[in-house]
Design a protein around this motif. Structure first.
Motif, PDB file in Angstrom:
ATOM      1  N   GLY A  45       0.807  -1.221   0.000  1.00 39.37           N
ATOM      2  CA  GLY A  45       0.000   0.000   0.000  1.00 39.37           C
ATOM      3  C   GLY A  45       0.834   1.263   0.000  1.00 39.37           C
ATOM      4  N   GLU A  46       0.298   2.295   0.634  1.00 41.79           N
ATOM      5  CA  GLU A  46       0.913   3.619   0.627  1.00 41.79           C
ATOM      6  C   GLU A  46       1.998   3.779   1.691  1.00 41.79           C
ATOM      7  N   LEU A  47       2.975   4.582   1.367  1.00 38.06           N
ATOM      8  CA  LEU A  47       3.928   5.047   2.367  1.00 38.06           C
ATOM      9  C   LEU A  47       3.261   6.156   3.176  1.00 38.06           C
ATOM     10  N   GLU A  48       3.683   6.318   4.418  1.00 36.63           N
ATOM     11  CA  GLU A  48       3.121   7.393   5.241  1.00 36.63           C
ATOM     12  C   GLU A  48       3.359   8.756   4.601  1.00 36.63           C
ATOM     13  N   THR A  49       4.497   8.943   3.948  1.00 34.46           N
ATOM     14  CA  THR A  49       4.768  10.222   3.292  1.00 34.46           C
ATOM     15  C   THR A  49       3.799  10.475   2.141  1.00 34.46           C
ATOM     16  N   GLU A  50       3.354   9.419   1.481  1.00 39.67           N
ATOM     17  CA  GLU A  50       2.375   9.582   0.402  1.00 39.67           C
ATOM     18  C   GLU A  50       1.012   9.992   0.956  1.00 39.67           C
ATOM     19  N   VAL A  51       0.685   9.489   2.132  1.00 39.51           N
ATOM     20  CA  VAL A  51      -0.563   9.898   2.776  1.00 39.51           C
ATOM     21  C   VAL A  51      -0.499  11.395   3.083  1.00 39.51           C
ATOM     22  N   ALA A  52       0.614  11.830   3.655  1.00 42.94           N
ATOM     23  CA  ALA A  52       0.779  13.253   3.954  1.00 42.94           C
ATOM     24  C   ALA A  52       0.788  14.089   2.678  1.00 42.94           C
ATOM     25  N   ASP A  53       1.380  13.558   1.605  1.00 45.16           N
ATOM     26  CA  ASP A  53       1.421  14.275   0.322  1.00 45.16           C
ATOM     27  C   ASP A  53       0.027  14.567  -0.210  1.00 45.16           C
ATOM     28  N   ARG A  54      -0.918  13.666   0.040  1.00 48.93           N
ATOM     29  CA  ARG A  54      -2.270  13.872  -0.480  1.00 48.93           C
ATOM     30  C   ARG A  54      -3.174  14.613   0.492  1.00 48.93           C
ATOM     31  N   ALA A  55      -2.943  14.443   1.803  1.00 47.42           N
ATOM     32  CA  ALA A  55      -3.855  15.025   2.792  1.00 47.42           C
ATOM     33  C   ALA A  55      -3.479  16.440   3.220  1.00 47.42           C
ATOM     34  N   ALA A  56      -2.206  16.690   3.454  1.00 43.16           N
ATOM     35  CA  ALA A  56      -1.800  18.015   3.960  1.00 43.16           C
ATOM     36  C   ALA A  56      -2.205  19.157   3.026  1.00 43.16           C
ATOM     37  N   PRO A  57      -2.065  19.028   1.703  1.00 38.32           N
ATOM     38  CA  PRO A  57      -2.492  20.138   0.838  1.00 38.32           C
ATOM     39  C   PRO A  57      -3.986  20.460   0.945  1.00 38.32           C
ATOM     40  N   VAL A  58      -4.805  19.441   1.199  1.00 40.18           N
ATOM     41  CA  VAL A  58      -6.248  19.672   1.368  1.00 40.18           C
ATOM     42  C   VAL A  58      -6.489  20.539   2.607  1.00 40.18           C
ATOM     43  N   VAL A  59      -5.829  20.190   3.696  1.00 42.86           N
ATOM     44  CA  VAL A  59      -5.980  20.955   4.937  1.00 42.86           C
ATOM     45  C   VAL A  59      -5.483  22.383   4.726  1.00 42.86           C
TER      46      VAL A  59
END
Length: 136
Positions: A45-59
């Motif tokens: 699955g996803e790396l934790e950094t990839e999760v942050a890459d997709r979520a942080a810009p939304v916030v």
């Protein structure tokens, strides 16, 4: 209120739906590497950094649209929240685990300071006390 798929939980590939014991039995070495803080694609699955890459810009996008005294409430899963907080605080990914988990129905509070985002509360809150009626 808006919904954004970028705030979904971490995709854990073949680990999805397995119990902790099943993950250990089937993917023990990968699990151990992840717990040591190594960048691991759990179950492919996803790396934790990839999760942050997709979520942080939304916030950040929503936060930038707030009025000066506005409040943004973001609802997601614990892993997504933790990685996003780590990214917003400017922490290196291997330090994100230091934030600890987020219990169900709890929250974190971030605010903007003179030098960027600040963590003001983390894993805060308690579940409400049950209301007892006269017949209890």
């Amino acid at each position: 209120m808006t919904h954004d798929a970028a705030l979904r939980e971490t995709y854990a590939g073949s680990w999805q739906g397995l119990t902790h014991d099943e993950i250990l039995a089937r993917h023990g070495e990968q699990y151990s590497a992840w717990k040591r803080g190594e960048p691991v694609r759990r179950g492919g699955g996803e790396l934790e950094t990839e999760v942050a890459d997709r979520a942080a810009p939304v916030v950040l996008n929503h936060a930038d649209k707030l009025p000066e005294d506005g409040t943004l409430v973001v609802v997601s899963h614990g892993g997504t929240i933790r990685t996003t907080i780590g990214r917003l605080l400017g922490l290196e990914a291997h330090h994100w685990e230091g934030l600890g988990g987020l219990s169900n129905c709890c929250w974190s509070v971030l605010g903007r300071g003179a030098r960027g985002w600040r963590l003001m509360e983390h894993n805060a809150g308690t579940l409400p006390e049950p209301v007892l009626g006269d017949d209890d």
